[in-house]
Design an enzyme around this catalytic site. Sequence first.
Site, short mmCIF file in Angstrom:
data_model
loop_
_atom_site.label_atom_id
_atom_site.label_comp_id
_atom_site.label_asym_id
_atom_site.label_seq_id
_atom_site.Cartn_x
_atom_site.Cartn_y
_atom_site.Cartn_z
CG ASP A 182 1.19 0.14 4.19
OD1 ASP A 182 1.96 0.91 4.77
OD2 ASP A 182 1.31 -1.11 4.24
CB SER A 183 3.36 3.96 2.49
OG SER A 183 4.26 5.04 2.42
CB ALA A 184 7.13 2.25 -0.04
#
Length: 346
Positions: A182-184
């Site tokens: 998730d995200s980075a």
Amino acid sequence: MSQTELPDQSTSPDMASSPPAPYIVEDYGRNLQLLSDGTVIRFEDYNTLPPPVLPPALSVVQWKDVVYDSGLGLKLRVYKPPAAVAGEKLPVLVYFHGGGYVIGSFEMDSFHACCLRLAYELTAVVLSADYRLAPEHRLPAAHDDAATVMSWVRDQAVATGDAGDPWLAESADFSRVFVSGDSAGAGIVHHVALHLGSGQLVVDPACVAGCALLFPCFDGVERTRSKALPGPYLTLPYSHQGWRLALPQGATRDHPLANPFGPESPALDAVALPPLLVVVAQLDLLRDRDVDYATRLKAMGKQVELVEFEGQHHGFFAVEPFGDDKLVRVVKRFMYGIGGDAAASN
């Protein structure tokens, strides 16, 4: 609070005998401070996410920590759910946590809860990996560590006897490896897919059957419409400051490590990417970048499923690991081949 002095700091014989005292050059709120001499001061109480309440059913998932890079002391957490049938081989999900490449760990309660749920509901062996963080270790350090994780998975696929992890030897089906984050962490997944597809990373005889990118952390210098969206956990100043801390010094947000379609990013037309699932949040300031990523890849003929969650903000899975049943169902459908065609919304 922890304090780290960054390498590559030099002095000149022409400097005064009493240099000025270090001063703050980046104040990243509750997370850390970067000083002028390269020292990084990290604050231990940076986590503002509400503590998740674990459902009792998840207590059947076993977990343990394993070192995957002894030289750097890097670990991953192995989650093993109860198999539906004794001795059944389960798919493997390699997971990379978010945090803008600057904060986070698999040990954080929210990421731990996410992986417990994924292991239980996907009926999969989950490997949740830590990686080096910026600014002590700027990109591409995190991507290098991800490649080491995947090489560790490859080695486990052929390991025998004491060389192999007993949980993986018993339960892991290395012909069905999926990579998610998730995200980075989703940004890391993109680079894993890129390196696999271009031949820079080889994991045979393990097989990466697909990659699931959850609200990936992509950016660019050009302003998109969704960047005007306010976010409770990710704001525009916070995002831009995070990139200043994470990218190589002097790089802009069009650097290939931030922008998959930046002016210096490698062309992806001829890269044999594995099937991709791209999950975006409607109210995420990175939403337009993520949709553009999926749209461009689909136009190249890549196998991409795009799913948008209405009314959700960036990082909603980590914020509320048990808040939306549909996300895990979407990932499960992707992994087990249920459904098939791309979805525009959910």
